[in-house]
Write an enzyme that holds these catalytic residues in place. Structure first.
Site, PDB file in Angstrom:
ATOM      1  N   GLU B  92      17.993  58.749 -45.453  1.00 43.86           N
ATOM      2  CA  GLU B  92      18.711  59.887 -46.231  1.00 43.86           C
ATOM      3  C   GLU B  92      19.137  59.302 -47.569  1.00 43.86           C
ATOM      4  O   GLU B  92      19.647  58.118 -47.476  1.00 43.86           O
ATOM      5  CB  GLU B  92      19.734  60.661 -45.630  1.00 43.86           C
ATOM      6  CG  GLU B  92      19.218  61.517 -44.381  1.00 43.86           C
ATOM      7  CD  GLU B  92      20.227  62.139 -43.517  1.00 43.86           C
ATOM      8  OE1 GLU B  92      20.123  63.270 -43.027  1.00 43.86           O
ATOM      9  OE2 GLU B  92      21.538  61.660 -43.499  1.00 43.86           O
ATOM     10  N   CYS B 105      23.268  58.284 -54.090  1.00 44.75           N
ATOM     11  CA  CYS B 105      23.781  57.469 -53.182  1.00 44.75           C
ATOM     12  C   CYS B 105      22.653  56.927 -52.275  1.00 44.75           C
ATOM     13  O   CYS B 105      21.976  58.030 -51.644  1.00 44.75           O
ATOM     14  CB  CYS B 105      24.695  58.115 -52.111  1.00 44.75           C
ATOM     15  SG  CYS B 105      25.479  57.407 -50.810  1.00 44.75           S
ATOM     16  N   CYS B 112      22.204  51.348 -39.054  1.00 45.67           N
ATOM     17  CA  CYS B 112      23.248  50.009 -39.228  1.00 45.67           C
ATOM     18  C   CYS B 112      23.552  49.312 -37.941  1.00 45.67           C
ATOM     19  O   CYS B 112      23.889  49.655 -36.959  1.00 45.67           O
ATOM     20  CB  CYS B 112      24.240  51.017 -40.008  1.00 45.67           C
ATOM     21  SG  CYS B 112      25.592  49.697 -40.693  1.00 45.67           S
ATOM     22  N   CYS B 116      30.972  50.458 -37.385  1.00 45.00           N
ATOM     23  CA  CYS B 116      32.177  50.817 -37.674  1.00 45.00           C
ATOM     24  C   CYS B 116      32.636  52.297 -36.948  1.00 45.00           C
ATOM     25  O   CYS B 116      31.828  52.922 -37.059  1.00 45.00           O
ATOM     26  CB  CYS B 116      32.298  51.056 -39.330  1.00 45.00           C
ATOM     27  SG  CYS B 116      31.948  49.544 -40.136  1.00 45.00           S
ATOM     28  N   CYS B 119      31.860  55.766 -38.767  1.00 41.61           N
ATOM     29  CA  CYS B 119      30.624  55.810 -39.503  1.00 41.61           C
ATOM     30  C   CYS B 119      29.537  56.697 -38.606  1.00 41.61           C
ATOM     31  O   CYS B 119      29.242  56.105 -37.540  1.00 41.61           O
ATOM     32  CB  CYS B 119      30.377  54.847 -39.974  1.00 41.61           C
ATOM     33  SG  CYS B 119      28.563  55.094 -40.933  1.00 41.61           S
ATOM     34  N   GLY B 157      23.235  52.297 -43.821  1.00 44.21           N
ATOM     35  CA  GLY B 157      23.040  50.942 -43.544  1.00 44.21           C
ATOM     36  C   GLY B 157      23.928  49.775 -44.638  1.00 44.21           C
ATOM     37  O   GLY B 157      24.845  50.443 -45.345  1.00 44.21           O
ATOM     38  N   GLU B 158      23.802  48.450 -44.230  1.00 49.38           N
ATOM     39  CA  GLU B 158      24.884  47.780 -44.816  1.00 49.38           C
ATOM     40  C   GLU B 158      23.988  46.812 -45.870  1.00 49.38           C
ATOM     41  O   GLU B 158      23.172  46.039 -45.397  1.00 49.38           O
ATOM     42  CB  GLU B 158      25.641  46.902 -43.858  1.00 49.38           C
ATOM     43  CG  GLU B 158      26.103  45.620 -44.233  1.00 49.38           C
ATOM     44  CD  GLU B 158      27.348  45.596 -45.550  1.00 49.38           C
ATOM     45  OE1 GLU B 158      27.950  46.483 -45.554  1.00 49.38           O
ATOM     46  OE2 GLU B 158      27.248  44.760 -46.482  1.00 49.38           O
ATOM     47  N   HIS B 287      35.789  62.124 -43.153  1.00 48.32           N
ATOM     48  CA  HIS B 287      35.017  63.123 -42.726  1.00 48.32           C
ATOM     49  C   HIS B 287      34.722  63.051 -41.133  1.00 48.32           C
ATOM     50  O   HIS B 287      33.940  62.156 -40.694  1.00 48.32           O
ATOM     51  CB  HIS B 287      33.717  63.229 -43.274  1.00 48.32           C
ATOM     52  CG  HIS B 287      33.906  63.339 -44.841  1.00 48.32           C
ATOM     53  ND1 HIS B 287      33.540  62.637 -45.746  1.00 48.32           N
ATOM     54  CD2 HIS B 287      34.370  64.580 -45.568  1.00 48.32           C
ATOM     55  CE1 HIS B 287      33.971  62.887 -47.098  1.00 48.32           C
ATOM     56  NE2 HIS B 287      34.303  64.236 -46.752  1.00 48.32           N
ATOM     57  N   CYS B 330      30.606  61.244 -47.546  1.00 49.35           N
ATOM     58  CA  CYS B 330      30.743  59.662 -46.904  1.00 49.35           C
ATOM     59  C   CYS B 330      30.895  59.541 -45.561  1.00 49.35           C
ATOM     60  O   CYS B 330      31.721  60.087 -44.990  1.00 49.35           O
ATOM     61  CB  CYS B 330      31.992  59.248 -47.853  1.00 49.35           C
ATOM     62  SG  CYS B 330      32.438  57.624 -47.466  1.00 49.35           S
TER      63      CYS B 330
END
Lengths: 226, 346
Positions: B92, B105, B112, B116, B119, B157-158, B287, B330
């Site tokens: 996305e 973005c 990922c 975290c 996330c 992703g990182e 969020h 986010c």
């Protein structure tokens, strides 16, 4: 633009070693050892590469902190660049290894260690470093040969060592995924720490299960392969 | 087997293509211009290449641009685009228009690995890295491409876990032969993979954003597993070893969690840690995601936290939440329901 090197960089200075031992533990799973030249804490990692300029990868140390060697456990990644080469290396070959670093450490507290596949490595290091008292170890694998170090761990940790095998049956094994095992538990000690090491999928799934069973997230510490 | 894509190749790689097909050297620049300046969608459109050259290219390569397969529009004007990435994989990208700017973005991986706690992308695990072409495709295939002013690598992703492809994508975006964007319009965000951060700072001039979220190591390793190998002091000593100059920006992302990282002790420790570092902190409202034990700090707390940091001399902003109703805000991007579950190791 670069300034002087910092401590962050010095951790990853790679030093040549000769491979002192190489064992195949299962299909596509190997243990490689080099002489130990520095102290480390069980649960730490080393960066490993085969040549100058090659991007190093991080591996958890799988050996005890008082032994003569530092060992790493790895499986061959399908699209990996380093693990297939490591698997082809021989005793006496040159390998580049950093000083140990990281803080996935546990020591004397009561805790539950949860690993999948080669994620057993840091817990093996803790076990071989004598840190197994007051610990429960839950290890998930697909096949009966996935339980690396079980011949060392089982006689010592006894019923505190739970092996969850998702695709085969075997004596003393829980048949099913470790996530199923955890979901079935009616009692979890909410005050102890839970240390997780394995694939991102395992860590995320297990963390969600523990949180759903009211384990405070503050008591869950994870290390993920990347 | 699928033909390799032309789109996503750097000038050096296009020179290799030209060499392989016995084309004149200048053909590489011509291809780059069609790909990244004129934004054509087919090899046939590269009209200053000979017909035979175009036929040879089409025999050996595919164009590699992919249109989005789904679009969602938020009540606040944010748009979320779904792009396919190979079989059964999707990413996305979030387009965020504002009064004076329009930001995209972009994602750098399908899923990922970092896990975290806060996330949504982390909850789908990791499926694959994106190629440089798939990264820049999100920009070049964007219907609003001409309106874009800024790009942030803060999607799925990182980025520093896929550094080489990310660096190639930045080269395509910022080179004179490529899109010619200023690196000051691009920000790459990381959770702090130190060796990759070092390479990025050396090879790129784009802005850097570091996901910090707490100044305390013990707290951070419970939120972000990466902290067990790259703790805060390692991340900060790396960024302190670079001169960011006047143009390049260093920022720290700070998602605010109620009663967790929003206390006076956090303000004081942030001030101590960041003392002397030319940077800013972006405060982000959390969020909520399914099954999370975390809550967001309220607006009043975020304002007071910002004020307290500013008293300490730290430039602080509060990022406005955008696209929450379409899960574009986010930490909410995810294609978990669409990807084919791969066999796990347990």
């Amino acid at each position: 633009m670069a300034n002087s090197y910092s401590t962050a960089k010095s951790d990853l200075q790679l030093v040549p070693f000769e491979i002192s031992r190489k064992h195949q533990l299962a299909e596509d799973v190997y243990l490689i050892s080099v002489p130990r030249k520095s102290d480390f804490e069980a649960g730490q990692v080393v960066a490993v590469s085969l040549s100058d300029g090659q991007t190093p990868r991080l591996y958890s140390i799988a050996s005890g902190n008082a032994g003569p060697e530092i060992s790493i456990l790895f499986n061959i990644k399908k699209d990996g660049f380093l693990s297939p080469q490591l698997a082809n290396s021989k005793e006496g070959d040159r390998i580049l290894v950093s000083a140990p670093f990281g803080n996935f450490t546990c020591r004397d507290e009561k805790a539950c260690w949860i690993a999948s596949g080669t994620g057993i490595a840091p817990f093996a290091s803790m076990f071989f470093s004598g840190q197994w008292k007051g610990k429960t170890l839950i290890h998930g694998g697909r096949t009966v040969d996935s339980f690396y170090f079980q011949d060392d761990i089982a006689p010592v940790m006894k019923e505190s060592y739970i092996r969850c095998c998702s695709q085969e049956n075997g004596l003393g094994l829980y048949q099913g995924r470790l996530t199923s095992y955890l979901k079935e538990q009616t009692y979890l000690d909410l005050s102890q720490k839970y240390y997780l090491c394995g694939s991102p999928e395992m860590v995320v799934d297990v963390r969600d299960i523990l949180i759903s069973k009211k384990v405070p997230f503050e008591n869950i510490i994870s290390e993920i392969y990347f | 087997m699928e033909k390799p894509s032309l789109f996503g190749k750097t000038l050096d790689e296009l020179k290799q293509v030209a060499s392989k097909l016995d084309l004149p050297k200048y053909a590489a620049k011509q291809m780059a211009e069609w790909l990244y300046k004129k934004n054509v969608v087919s090899i046939e459109e590269m009209s200053n290449l000979s017909k035979k050259t175009r036929e040879d290219l089409a025999t050996n390569f595919q164009m590699g641009k992919v249109a989005h397969s789904k679009e969602q529009v938020s009540v606040d004007g944010t748009k979320k685009y779904l792009f396919p990435s190979g079989q059964n994989k999707f990413i996305e990208a979030a387009y965020i228009p504002d009064e004076d700017r329009a930001t995209l973005c972009v994602s750098s991986q399908v899923g990922c690995k970092m896990g975290c706690l806060f996330c949504m992308t982390g909850k789908q695990g990791f499926q694959s890295n994106l190629s440089a072409g798939e990264i820049v495709n999100q920009i070049f295939s964007l219907p609003e491409k001409e309106k874009l002013t800024n790009i942030v690598y803060m999607g799925m992703g990182e980025p520093f876990d896929n550094l080489q492809e990310v660096l190639k994508s930045l080269e395509i975006l910022t080179s004179e032969w490529g899109a010619g964007m200023s690196p000051r319009r691009i920000t790459v965000s990381t959770i702090g993979i130190v060796p990759a951060m070092e390479e990025f700072l050396e090879k790129s001039e784009c802005h850097l954003a570091v996901s910090l979220h707490t100044p305390f190591d013990e707290e951070r390793r419970k939120l972000m597993p990466i902290n067990t190998v790259y703790p805060i002091n390692k991340v900060l000593s790396e960024v302190r070893s670079w001169d960011f100059g006047k143009q390049r920006r260093l920022s720290f992302e700070y998602i605010m969690f109620k009663d967790l990282n929003d206390t006076t002790a956090h303000v004081n420790e942030l001030a101590r840690l960041l003392n002397g570092l030319r940077c800013r902190i972006n405060l982000i409202r959390f969020h909520p995601i399914p099954d999370t034990p975390l809550l967001s700090s309220d607006s009043e707390k975020m304002e007071s936290f910002k004020a307290a940091l500013e008293v300490k001399g730290i430039t602080t902003t509060i990022r406005r939440s955008r696209g929450e109703d379409i899960y574009a805000a986010c930490g909410l991007l995810s294609t978990k329901e669409l990807v084919k579950k791969e066999e796990s190791d347990y």
